[in-house]
Motif scaffolding. Sequence first.
Motif, mmCIF file in Angstrom:
data_model
loop_
_atom_site.group_PDB
_atom_site.id
_atom_site.type_symbol
_atom_site.label_atom_id
_atom_site.label_comp_id
_atom_site.label_asym_id
_atom_site.label_seq_id
_atom_site.Cartn_x
_atom_site.Cartn_y
_atom_site.Cartn_z
ATOM 1 N N ILE A 12 4.582 3.926 2.467
ATOM 2 C CA ILE A 12 5.709 5.167 2.133
ATOM 3 C C ILE A 12 6.129 5.884 3.352
ATOM 4 O O ILE A 12 5.330 6.532 3.383
ATOM 5 C CB ILE A 12 5.995 5.679 0.794
ATOM 6 C CG1 ILE A 12 5.491 5.084 -0.660
ATOM 7 C CG2 ILE A 12 7.423 6.518 0.930
ATOM 8 C CD1 ILE A 12 5.091 4.885 -1.663
ATOM 9 N N GLU B 225 1.006 -1.346 -0.294
ATOM 10 C CA GLU B 225 -0.234 -0.496 0.186
ATOM 11 C C GLU B 225 0.349 0.815 -0.377
ATOM 12 O O GLU B 225 2.197 1.140 0.641
ATOM 13 C CB GLU B 225 -1.250 0.557 0.762
ATOM 14 C CG GLU B 225 -1.649 -0.872 1.298
ATOM 15 C CD GLU B 225 -2.894 -1.369 2.426
ATOM 16 O OE1 GLU B 225 -2.994 -0.321 3.243
ATOM 17 O OE2 GLU B 225 -3.565 -2.106 3.227
ATOM 18 N N GLU B 226 0.226 2.467 -0.634
ATOM 19 C CA GLU B 226 1.561 3.835 -0.639
ATOM 20 C C GLU B 226 1.663 4.328 0.505
ATOM 21 O O GLU B 226 2.483 4.569 0.971
ATOM 22 C CB GLU B 226 0.276 4.483 -1.501
ATOM 23 C CG GLU B 226 1.632 5.888 -1.490
ATOM 24 C CD GLU B 226 0.528 7.045 -2.529
ATOM 25 O OE1 GLU B 226 -0.461 6.881 -1.607
ATOM 26 O OE2 GLU B 226 0.787 7.584 -3.632
ATOM 27 N N TYR B 227 0.688 3.669 1.792
ATOM 28 C CA TYR B 227 0.340 4.471 2.864
ATOM 29 C C TYR B 227 1.397 4.242 3.583
ATOM 30 O O TYR B 227 2.599 4.702 4.625
ATOM 31 C CB TYR B 227 -0.210 4.273 3.687
ATOM 32 C CG TYR B 227 -0.412 4.879 4.958
ATOM 33 C CD1 TYR B 227 -0.894 6.192 5.095
ATOM 34 C CD2 TYR B 227 -0.372 4.331 6.508
ATOM 35 C CE1 TYR B 227 -0.817 6.839 6.393
ATOM 36 C CE2 TYR B 227 0.137 5.123 7.432
ATOM 37 C CZ TYR B 227 -0.401 6.351 7.564
ATOM 38 O OH TYR B 227 -0.674 7.458 8.426
#
Lengths: 99, 99, 99, 99, 99, 99, 99
Positions: D93, D89-91
């Motif tokens: 990062i 998930e991008e989160y």
Amino acid sequence: MGIKPFSDKVLIKPISGPETTKGGIIIPETVSSDDMKAQEGEVLAVGTGRLQKDGSVIPLIAKKGDRVIFLDHGATEVSVEGEDCFLLEEYSILAILES
Amino acid sequence: MGIKPFSDKVLIKPISGPETTKGGIIIPETVSSDDMKAQEGEVLAVGTGRLQKDGSVIPLIAKKGDRVIFLDHGATEVSVEGEDCFLLEEYSILAILES
Amino acid sequence: MGIKPFSDKVLIKPISGPETTKGGIIIPETVSSDDMKAQEGEVLAVGTGRLQKDGSVIPLIAKKGDRVIFLDHGATEVSVEGEDCFLLEEYSILAILES
Amino acid sequence: MGIKPFSDKVLIKPISGPETTKGGIIIPETVSSDDMKAQEGEVLAVGTGRLQKDGSVIPLIAKKGDRVIFLDHGATEVSVEGEDCFLLEEYSILAILES
Amino acid sequence: MGIKPFSDKVLIKPISGPETTKGGIIIPETVSSDDMKAQEGEVLAVGTGRLQKDGSVIPLIAKKGDRVIFLDHGATEVSVEGEDCFLLEEYSILAILES
Amino acid sequence: MGIKPFSDKVLIKPISGPETTKGGIIIPETVSSDDMKAQEGEVLAVGTGRLQKDGSVIPLIAKKGDRVIFLDHGATEVSVEGEDCFLLEEYSILAILES
Amino acid sequence: MGIKPFSDKVLIKPISGPETTKGGIIIPETVSSDDMKAQEGEVLAVGTGRLQKDGSVIPLIAKKGDRVIFLDHGATEVSVEGEDCFLLEEYSILAILES
């Protein structure tokens, strides 16, 4: 010095023992689920209300003087002028006893 | 250098011992549920407010100087000019003691 | 090459030891609850802001250069030009130290 | 055949070892909390965006080619043309490394 | 008799073994985190869409025939005409393989 | 006396055994994840609908007579005129079998 | 003195034993999941309704006199004029028995 419950909290004075219950309503001493104990009590003071996400405040439903059945789970004990009381969220109230 | 609580945090100086409590309100030393301990304290500083999802900010209800009953669960201890204090969320305040 | 925190993250350089704390504020070495340790630090960089459900972005409150008290729970250690720093959510900041 | 991350997922190729990190940023091999390991990597592809409750889609912030620090917790390993990559998930990062 | 996934569910036929994967994408047999296993598969049927709180329905993004990488955590096995398939939430899809 | 499911509940009569399944769809006896067992069944009755936060009600999607695959996790067994049935939330339905 | 359930609570008098169940509906003595027991009962009183976030109140669906199947998980036992009853959330009602 008085005590003012905060937000959605209420201050309740428990009325212990089945012999003090009026109207034929008795709360058994052993209650089944989740380590919570139901008690009868009297509401001594209520909070200023539930803060909403938009900043408004909704008053509580319980009123000073209400006779209630409540769960003492998560309650904080305080002694007010020699009386053992509970500070707890209004949602812990299960029923109001009507005279 | 002062200390400014962030967002919905408050800085509270505990007032320990039942003998310092005024007005007949006593918090018992042993409190029943969930490893939380209720204490009396004085609010030293409050945060800038709760950030809402739409970007607005709602000011806190507690004010500097309030005498409060609070739960120390999740609190962070800091020593401010030699005094042991707590940084915690405003929601940990259970009641305000009125003079 | 610089380091730009993502979304609601901040980059903080811890300032260790009670002897470096100004203004009489000391964070005790042992903190009570939940395995979290509070530390003092300086904000080196802040994220672009919190993404809202409607696609808008709310800037963070903390600014580069702020002296803060923060919890290191959930933080990721990075070494920036030889300095040990933390990447963590802005919400881990408990208070700002004002000069 | 290419690989297109779904929804809010990103495909990241890790760049391992402190010796490959530019600009003086080093991620220590042992990271403290919660069994998560921070790594440096390059974004190979990003998802079509986060689906909102009203049916609209918000594009991701990360872009193909970004150098990032990310947590590999919850990541799925895939081998793309012989390279070990992560789908996550991008989160996850934490920061973007700027050149 | 056909099988129509309900709401946000999809029906996926797994394509097992690294040798069947095209385009140089290989899913390792051992995946690190949380007992979830990533697999490659083909979408056989998709649900009628996600029911929103206002009663509207948002169609799923995945389409019949999509080649996908998905997590089999929480999936229900069904045998459709002799083929072992999975019924699972669309959110379990991590990526679409493009030809 | 009939039985009317409440709110978002449905009443389902399970159809047991792989030999009763039509159309080549078989649910294996052992299902992998989370102690949940998938079964085939027939919807006998559906609730009045999901109550929304604004007081409106959204009708259920499942209809009386639908042949469905459902998870029996969290289901309550009732015996209706000698038939063992389940009361469960509509969300436990994974797919509708179409004739 | 009567008893008025609070908010979304209902007061239910259980009707025990399979022999008292009309219409061929029997609740087995052993129920499978999660330590919850389903029972048949009669609704004696209902709360004033569910408080919404905007301050409005939605009346409950159950009515005094309804014959219901309910789960006693989380219920509080009270004795009303010699009858053992339960105070519980309306959501614990699974179905209404229609005459």
